[in-house]
Design a protein around this motif. Sequence first.
Motif, PDB file in Angstrom:
ATOM      1  N   PRO A 133      25.957  37.289  89.321  1.00 54.86           N
ATOM      2  CA  PRO A 133      26.863  37.283  89.686  1.00 54.86           C
ATOM      3  C   PRO A 133      28.756  37.364  89.600  1.00 54.86           C
ATOM      4  O   PRO A 133      29.235  37.345  88.406  1.00 54.86           O
ATOM      5  N   LEU A 134      28.611  37.577  90.780  1.00 51.19           N
ATOM      6  CA  LEU A 134      30.264  38.044  90.657  1.00 51.19           C
ATOM      7  C   LEU A 134      30.848  36.884  90.525  1.00 51.19           C
ATOM      8  O   LEU A 134      30.878  35.573  91.048  1.00 51.19           O
ATOM      9  N   PRO A 135      32.353  36.277  90.044  1.00 54.21           N
ATOM     10  CA  PRO A 135      33.409  34.799  89.593  1.00 54.21           C
ATOM     11  C   PRO A 135      34.169  35.392  91.442  1.00 54.21           C
ATOM     12  O   PRO A 135      34.253  36.219  91.983  1.00 54.21           O
ATOM     13  N   ARG A 136      33.604  33.932  91.897  1.00 52.68           N
ATOM     14  CA  ARG A 136      35.175  33.315  92.415  1.00 52.68           C
ATOM     15  C   ARG A 136      35.489  32.238  92.704  1.00 52.68           C
ATOM     16  O   ARG A 136      34.813  30.913  92.248  1.00 52.68           O
TER      17      ARG A 136
ATOM     18  N   GLN B 299      37.662  46.189  92.449  1.00 53.15           N
ATOM     19  CA  GLN B 299      38.318  46.133  92.306  1.00 53.15           C
ATOM     20  C   GLN B 299      38.834  44.572  93.270  1.00 53.15           C
ATOM     21  O   GLN B 299      37.906  43.979  93.105  1.00 53.15           O
ATOM     22  N   VAL B 300      39.474  43.447  93.044  1.00 54.15           N
ATOM     23  CA  VAL B 300      40.059  42.137  93.624  1.00 54.15           C
ATOM     24  C   VAL B 300      40.198  42.147  94.964  1.00 54.15           C
ATOM     25  O   VAL B 300      41.277  42.419  94.815  1.00 54.15           O
ATOM     26  N   ALA B 301      39.780  41.102  95.542  1.00 55.19           N
ATOM     27  CA  ALA B 301      40.931  40.894  96.463  1.00 55.19           C
ATOM     28  C   ALA B 301      41.248  39.564  96.346  1.00 55.19           C
ATOM     29  O   ALA B 301      40.878  38.250  95.901  1.00 55.19           O
ATOM     30  N   LEU B 302      42.427  38.707  97.100  1.00 58.30           N
ATOM     31  CA  LEU B 302      42.716  37.449  97.057  1.00 58.30           C
ATOM     32  C   LEU B 302      43.488  37.356  97.855  1.00 58.30           C
ATOM     33  O   LEU B 302      44.056  37.234  98.695  1.00 58.30           O
TER      34      LEU B 302
ATOM     35  N   TYR C 274      46.046  40.268  99.073  1.00 57.75           N
ATOM     36  CA  TYR C 274      45.579  41.453  98.102  1.00 57.75           C
ATOM     37  C   TYR C 274      44.491  41.461  98.276  1.00 57.75           C
ATOM     38  O   TYR C 274      43.304  40.867  98.551  1.00 57.75           O
ATOM     39  N   GLN C 275      43.955  43.163  98.879  1.00 56.58           N
ATOM     40  CA  GLN C 275      42.830  43.894  99.078  1.00 56.58           C
ATOM     41  C   GLN C 275      42.293  44.630  98.193  1.00 56.58           C
ATOM     42  O   GLN C 275      43.578  45.587  98.420  1.00 56.58           O
ATOM     43  N   GLY C 276      41.272  44.855  97.891  1.00 52.78           N
ATOM     44  CA  GLY C 276      41.086  46.035  97.149  1.00 52.78           C
ATOM     45  C   GLY C 276      41.985  46.758  96.147  1.00 52.78           C
ATOM     46  O   GLY C 276      42.019  47.885  95.357  1.00 52.78           O
ATOM     47  N   LEU C 277      42.450  45.529  95.537  1.00 55.58           N
ATOM     48  CA  LEU C 277      43.920  45.877  93.943  1.00 55.58           C
ATOM     49  C   LEU C 277      42.359  46.452  93.287  1.00 55.58           C
ATOM     50  O   LEU C 277      41.396  45.108  92.773  1.00 55.58           O
ATOM     51  N   SER C 278      42.788  47.524  92.512  1.00 55.23           N
ATOM     52  CA  SER C 278      42.391  47.643  91.385  1.00 55.23           C
ATOM     53  C   SER C 278      42.344  47.448  90.230  1.00 55.23           C
ATOM     54  O   SER C 278      43.829  46.921  89.628  1.00 55.23           O
ATOM     55  N   LEU C 279      41.405  47.511  89.388  1.00 58.23           N
ATOM     56  CA  LEU C 279      41.307  46.818  88.434  1.00 58.23           C
ATOM     57  C   LEU C 279      41.560  48.448  86.863  1.00 58.23           C
ATOM     58  O   LEU C 279      42.485  47.879  85.921  1.00 58.23           O
ATOM     59  N   ARG C 280      42.017  49.401  87.351  1.00 59.07           N
ATOM     60  CA  ARG C 280      41.733  50.599  86.475  1.00 59.07           C
ATOM     61  C   ARG C 280      43.277  50.675  86.555  1.00 59.07           C
ATOM     62  O   ARG C 280      44.298  51.056  87.288  1.00 59.07           O
TER      63      ARG C 280
END
Length: 54
Positions: free
Chosen positions: A5-8, A35-38, A46-52
């Motif tokens: 499961p993804l962290p929340r 990608q993450v969203a805040l 933030y939406q679609g913040l890339s981790l790469r």
Amino acid sequence: MTDRPLPREVFPSQADAESWLGENWRDLLESGVEQVALLDEDRVEYQGLSLRAE
């Protein structure tokens, strides 16, 4: 991609959330998160913040 499961996470402030993300982005990326969203309640900060790295 993993079956884990993804962290929340829930944080008391945006600064705490950003700090956590700064400390954990590599682990998230290794887990298959691209990608993450805040969120602040229902509002997207933030939406679609890339981790790469670009």
